[in-house]
Write an enzyme that holds these catalytic residues in place. Structure first.
Site, PDB file in Angstrom:
ATOM      1  N   SER A   1      -0.358   2.213  -3.174  1.00 44.48           N
ATOM      2  CA  SER A   1      -0.046   1.444  -4.379  1.00 44.48           C
ATOM      3  C   SER A   1      -0.636   2.017  -5.657  1.00 44.48           C
ATOM      4  CB  SER A   1      -0.510   0.000  -4.198  1.00 44.48           C
ATOM      5  OG  SER A   1      -1.882  -0.047  -3.867  1.00 44.48           O
TER       6      SER A   1
ATOM      7  N   LYS B   1       7.557  -7.906  -4.666  1.00 44.97           N
ATOM      8  CA  LYS B   1       7.683  -6.733  -5.552  1.00 44.97           C
ATOM      9  C   LYS B   1       9.173  -6.459  -5.791  1.00 44.97           C
ATOM     10  CE  LYS B   1       3.245  -5.188  -3.777  1.00 44.97           C
ATOM     11  NZ  LYS B   1       2.371  -5.742  -4.816  1.00 44.97           N
TER      12      LYS B   1
ATOM     13  N   HIS C   1       5.344  -1.483  -1.064  1.00 45.15           N
ATOM     14  CA  HIS C   1       5.965  -0.824  -2.221  1.00 45.15           C
ATOM     15  C   HIS C   1       7.196  -0.012  -1.843  1.00 45.15           C
ATOM     16  CE1 HIS C   1       3.137  -1.758  -5.451  1.00 45.15           C
ATOM     17  NE2 HIS C   1       2.240  -1.821  -4.478  1.00 45.15           N
TER      18      HIS C   1
HETATM   19  C1  LIG Z   1       0.176  -1.821  -0.478  1.00 41.98           C
HETATM   20  C2  LIG Z   1       0.191  -3.304  -0.703  1.00 41.98           C
HETATM   21  N1  LIG Z   1       0.171  -4.133   0.349  1.00 41.98           N
HETATM   22  C3  LIG Z   1       0.187  -5.457   0.201  1.00 41.98           C
HETATM   23  C4  LIG Z   1       0.198  -6.043  -1.049  1.00 41.98           C
HETATM   24  C5  LIG Z   1       0.168  -7.521  -1.174  1.00 41.98           C
HETATM   25  O1  LIG Z   1       1.441  -8.021  -1.445  1.00 41.98           O
HETATM   26  P1  LIG Z   1       1.616  -9.425  -2.157  1.00 41.98           P
HETATM   27  O2  LIG Z   1       1.483  -9.178  -3.633  1.00 41.98           O
HETATM   28  O3  LIG Z   1       2.959  -9.885  -1.732  1.00 41.98           O
HETATM   29  O4  LIG Z   1       0.514 -10.308  -1.660  1.00 41.98           O
HETATM   30  C6  LIG Z   1       0.225  -5.234  -2.182  1.00 41.98           C
HETATM   31  C7  LIG Z   1       0.274  -5.865  -3.529  1.00 41.98           C
HETATM   32  O5  LIG Z   1      -0.547  -5.832  -4.331  1.00 41.98           O
HETATM   33  C8  LIG Z   1       0.208  -3.834  -2.007  1.00 41.98           C
HETATM   34  O6  LIG Z   1       0.194  -3.030  -3.076  1.00 41.98           O
END
Ligand SMILES: Cc1ncc(COP(=O)(O)O)c(C=O)c1O
Length: 395
Positions: free
Chosen positions: A182, A241, A210
């Protein structure tokens, strides 16, 4: 009057301010869009994860409103008591079809999907082999599981193999990576890791937060992009997202999903999605299947913006996705870059420790399908000017 027992928190905040790591929350005055108003300031928005612009897509809005009219605004219960509605089951069926797995379970967020899954499928006798840049929700899940945690250097399949060689053959092992990282926008080495998992008998898990809606056919994610269907035991995705609404999910075998129904604590102990959220997510899957031009536009914009940021002379790391970091190093300088961009009408958030390593502070940019070329060029001009002012690039 008693002394404030929380006074140490103010001291921590002062320390963050001294390190240039204190941020106030930026507030969107209206919708989440590629050009919007933030803190009463018109900006080109390079900070959202709204890859396909679905937060404001007419089909999602319409379906969400229809669901409110038909089903109300909430469910009033956790999934395992009275909070499972037909619309949740429909969403899970649609996601399982989309991801080509036997079954799916939806969580309240991607964070709880990761943390709830890792913590429930492992015990203290097991071991996790985890990329050093995996998301915080994976790290928290590992900690909650009380399993032994072995971290391998970023994307280093050989280092992961070395760790696996030291472990008893009988010990249960989870090999885990982000599909897209991310903060750096690079991809997990899925073919190499899947081969390792097969060689050493590991459970293979990929967090595709992502990647869903971005990589693979119609946005099916990195498993599809790399052609490793059937080789990843636990796939996590987010609905927050590219899908434009809120939530997370786990895709896998029927047994995995039924186990999570019984053991994943966020599923058991937190109320289910409101009907309009589930309805919007179903509409988003329709959009992915029926409007693939949106994904093409996302990638056109990605190539345009990434190539020009690089040619300005910025260090954009190893990104392979619409996430392009502008790595500055020092946190104060990254925050100064972000603040000056904002003053010039570009919202690109500065990111420092603990989200990234102390010497890898950066401004992270994410382009979307809905950015116009004019908006992207405006942002590039601002990056060029501010980058030169701060001595981050030359010329
Ligand atoms: C790699 C990754 N996994 C999981 C999440 C968590 O997702 P959510 O925003 O739906 O809780 C994020 C978001 O920030 C992320 O970047």
């Amino acid at each position: 009057m008693r002394a404030d027992p929380l006074s140490y928190l103010s001291a921590e905040l002062d320390s963050l301010k001294q390190q240039g790591l204190y941020r106030h929350l930026r507030v969107l005055d209206g919708e989440q869009k590629s050009s919007t108003s933030v803190d009463h300031h018109n900006v080109v928005n390079l900070s959202s994860n709204n890859y396909l612009g679905l937060t404001t897509h007419p089909r999602l809005r319409e379906r969400a409103l229809e669901a409110i009219a038909r089903l109300g605004v909430g469910t009033g219960s956790v999934r395992t008591i009275a909070g499972t509605m037909a619309i949740h089951m429909e969403l899970e069926r649609r996601l399982a079809d989309f991801k080509q797995t036997e079954a799916v379970v939806v969580f309240q967020s991607g964070f709880t999907a990761n943390a709830g899954t890792v913590s429930s499928i492992l015990t203290k006798d097991d071991v996790v082999i985890s990329d050093e840049l995996n998301h915080a929700s994976i790290i928290d899940g590992c900690r909650l599981s009380r399993a032994d945690i072995k971290v391998f250097p970023h994307k280093n399949v050989d280092a992961a193999r070395k760790i696996l060689r030291t472990l008893p053959a009988t010990q249960r092992k989870l090999l885990i990576t982000d599909g897209v990282f991310s903060m750096d926008g690079d991809l997990g080495p899925l073919p190499g890791l899947c081969a390792l998992a097969e060689e050493f008998g590991c459970i293979m898990m990929v967090d595709d937060a992502h990647a869903s809606g971005v990589f693979g056919r119609n946005g099916r994610g990195t498993i599809d992009h790399f052609g490793v269907h059937g080789r990843v035991d636990v796939q996590v995705g987010t609905l927050s997202k590219a899908i434009g609404a809120l939530g997370g999910y786990v895709a896998g075998t029927r047994a995995l999903i039924e186990f999570l129904h019984h053991r994943a604590r966020p599923f058991l102990f937190s109320t289910s999605h409101p009907p309009p959220v589930a309805a919007a997510c179903i509409a988003a899957i329709d959009v992915l299947l029926e409007e693939p031009a949106l994904i093409d536009r996302l990638w056109d914009n990605t190539r345009f913006f990434k190539a020009r940021l690089k040619s300005l002379g910025f260090n954009t790391g190893m990104s392979e996705s619409p996430i392009t970091p502008v790595i500055v190093g020092d946190a104060q300088r990254a925050m100064a870059l972000s603040d000056r961009l904002f003053a010039r009408g570009v919202f690109a958030q500065g990111i420092g420790f603990p989200t990234v390593a102390r010497d890898k502070a950066r401004v992270r940019t994410i382009v979307t399908a809905t950015h116009t070329r004019d908006q992207l060029q405006f942002a590039l001009d601002a990056f060029g000017q501010v980058g030169r002012e701060l001595g981050i690039i030359q010329g």
